[in-house]
Design an enzyme around this catalytic site. Structure first.
Site, short mmCIF file in Angstrom:
data_model
loop_
_atom_site.label_atom_id
_atom_site.label_comp_id
_atom_site.label_asym_id
_atom_site.label_seq_id
_atom_site.Cartn_x
_atom_site.Cartn_y
_atom_site.Cartn_z
N HIS A 48 -29.40 16.98 51.88
CA HIS A 48 -29.37 18.43 51.71
C HIS A 48 -28.55 19.03 52.84
O HIS A 48 -28.73 18.66 54.01
CB HIS A 48 -30.80 18.97 51.72
CG HIS A 48 -30.85 20.46 51.85
ND1 HIS A 48 -30.11 21.29 51.03
CD2 HIS A 48 -31.53 21.27 52.71
CE1 HIS A 48 -30.34 22.55 51.38
NE2 HIS A 48 -31.19 22.56 52.38
N CYS A 108 -35.08 24.04 48.58
CA CYS A 108 -33.98 23.14 48.93
C CYS A 108 -34.21 21.70 48.45
O CYS A 108 -33.26 20.94 48.30
CB CYS A 108 -33.74 23.15 50.43
SG CYS A 108 -33.33 24.79 51.07
N ASN A 136 -25.63 26.43 53.43
CA ASN A 136 -26.84 25.93 52.77
C ASN A 136 -26.95 26.58 51.40
O ASN A 136 -27.23 27.78 51.30
CB ASN A 136 -28.05 26.25 53.64
CG ASN A 136 -29.35 25.72 53.05
OD1 ASN A 136 -29.42 25.32 51.90
ND2 ASN A 136 -30.41 25.74 53.84
#
EC number: 2.3.1.180
Length: 324
Positions: free
Chosen positions: A251, A114, A281
């Site tokens: 993020h 990520c 996500n």
């Protein structure tokens, strides 16, 4: 005068298939309320059968190049941040290189999950500052749907697929925070926590792809602490305060993490660009997806100060301060 890496174009791509929480609730023991309460997610995009990470990355790249007003032949470097490559090798970036018509320079992948886009942005920035590269294409692209256990409600509801890209070009600056371009990047990792967020597969261990496993509460705790620290590091390095930042593009892991980080740092929520509700996500793709959306709808304007921050498995985490 110093060299800065200026963002001259952004682009993104989301697969056409939308999966709502209601659809997932028909497959696993969950509900729309349960998912929204714990993550803020209401839907996610999922790649079609046969649609690969390089396909998503190429579409985002072409849109970023169009926004920058240049062709692929003008690019010197392609970096793709991904944890879900098409193949073990070659690098997904080399496929993108070929498809955009880039015949010189070099291309490679970065894997920091990520945090990958922030890592890739930092690497490209350093190549530009060293004089080896004039124009770089930095892409975050993921097909996390391919590494999910669709019977595990604690993970399958959280992720989606997508890609985002930016074009960087060398420009001259005076060495102050008033310069346009990347002002600083800050990267960290701590491998002692690898077992809190990982995939239980790989070529040398199991010879399988594996699935995502996560200790959600522990990840949340580390995320808020580490992200607050690395954002503070970026502000201190540039002699700035939280109030100097126009926008934060975090993020998009979880709305609660975004809210927790904002509260810890004193950022108002209306300064946080949030797409997690619609994108879920998307790992390395989440920051460039959100950045492209906020640039495209006019929220982020030329000259504004934007802070990017992310944390992923490893743990890895980082931040980048950019004047658009």
């Amino acid at each position: 005068m110093i060299v800065r890496s200026q963002i001259i174009g952004c682009g993104s791509y989301l697969p056409s298939r939308l999966v709502t929480n209601a659809e997932l609730a028909a497959q696993v023991d969950t509900s729309d309320e349960w998912i929204v309460e714990r993550s803020g997610i209401r839907q996610r995009h999922i790649a079609a059968e046969g649609e690969t990470t390089s396909d998503l990355a190429t579409n985002a790249a072409l849109r970023a190049l169009e926004a920058a007003g240049i062709s692929g032949s003008a690019v010197d470097l392609v970096i793709v941040a991904t944890a879900t490559p098409d193949n073990t090798f070659p690098a997904t970036a080399t496929k993108v290189q070929s498809r955009i018509g880039m015949r010189h320079g070099f291309a490679f992948d970065v894997q920091a999950v990520c945090s990958g886009f922030v890592y890739a942005l930092s690497v490209a920035d350093n190549f530009i500052k060293s004089g080896q590269v004039q124009t770089a294409l930095v892409i975050g692209a993921e097909t996390f749907s391919r590494i999910l256990d669709w019977t595990d409600r604690t993970t399958c509801v959280l992720f989606g697929d997508g890609a985002g890209a930016v074009v960087l070009r060398a420009s001259r600056g005076k060495g102050s925070s008033a310069d346009r371009g990347i002002l600083s990047t800050h990267l960290h990792s701590d491998g002692s926590h690898y077992d809190l967020l990982y995939v239980d597969g790989g070529p040398s261990s199991t010879q399988t792809v594996g699935h995502v496993h996560m200790e959600g509460r522990e990840v949340f705790r580390h995320a808020v602490i580490n992200l607050a620290a690395v954002v503070g590091e970026a502000l201190a390095a540039n002699d700035l305060k939280a109030s100097d930042i126009d926008w934060v593009v975090p993020h998009q892991a979880n709305r609660r993490i975004i809210e927790g980080t904002a509260k810890k740092l004193g950022f108002p929520l209306d300064k946080m660009v949030m797409t997690v509700e619609r994108h879920a996500n998307t790992s390395a793709a989440s920051i460039p997806l959100a950045l492209t959306e906020a640039v495209g709808d006019g929220r982020i304007k030329p000259g504004q100060l934007v802070l990017l921050e992310a944390m992923g498995g490893g743990f890895t985490w980082g931040s980048a301060l950019v004047r658009m």
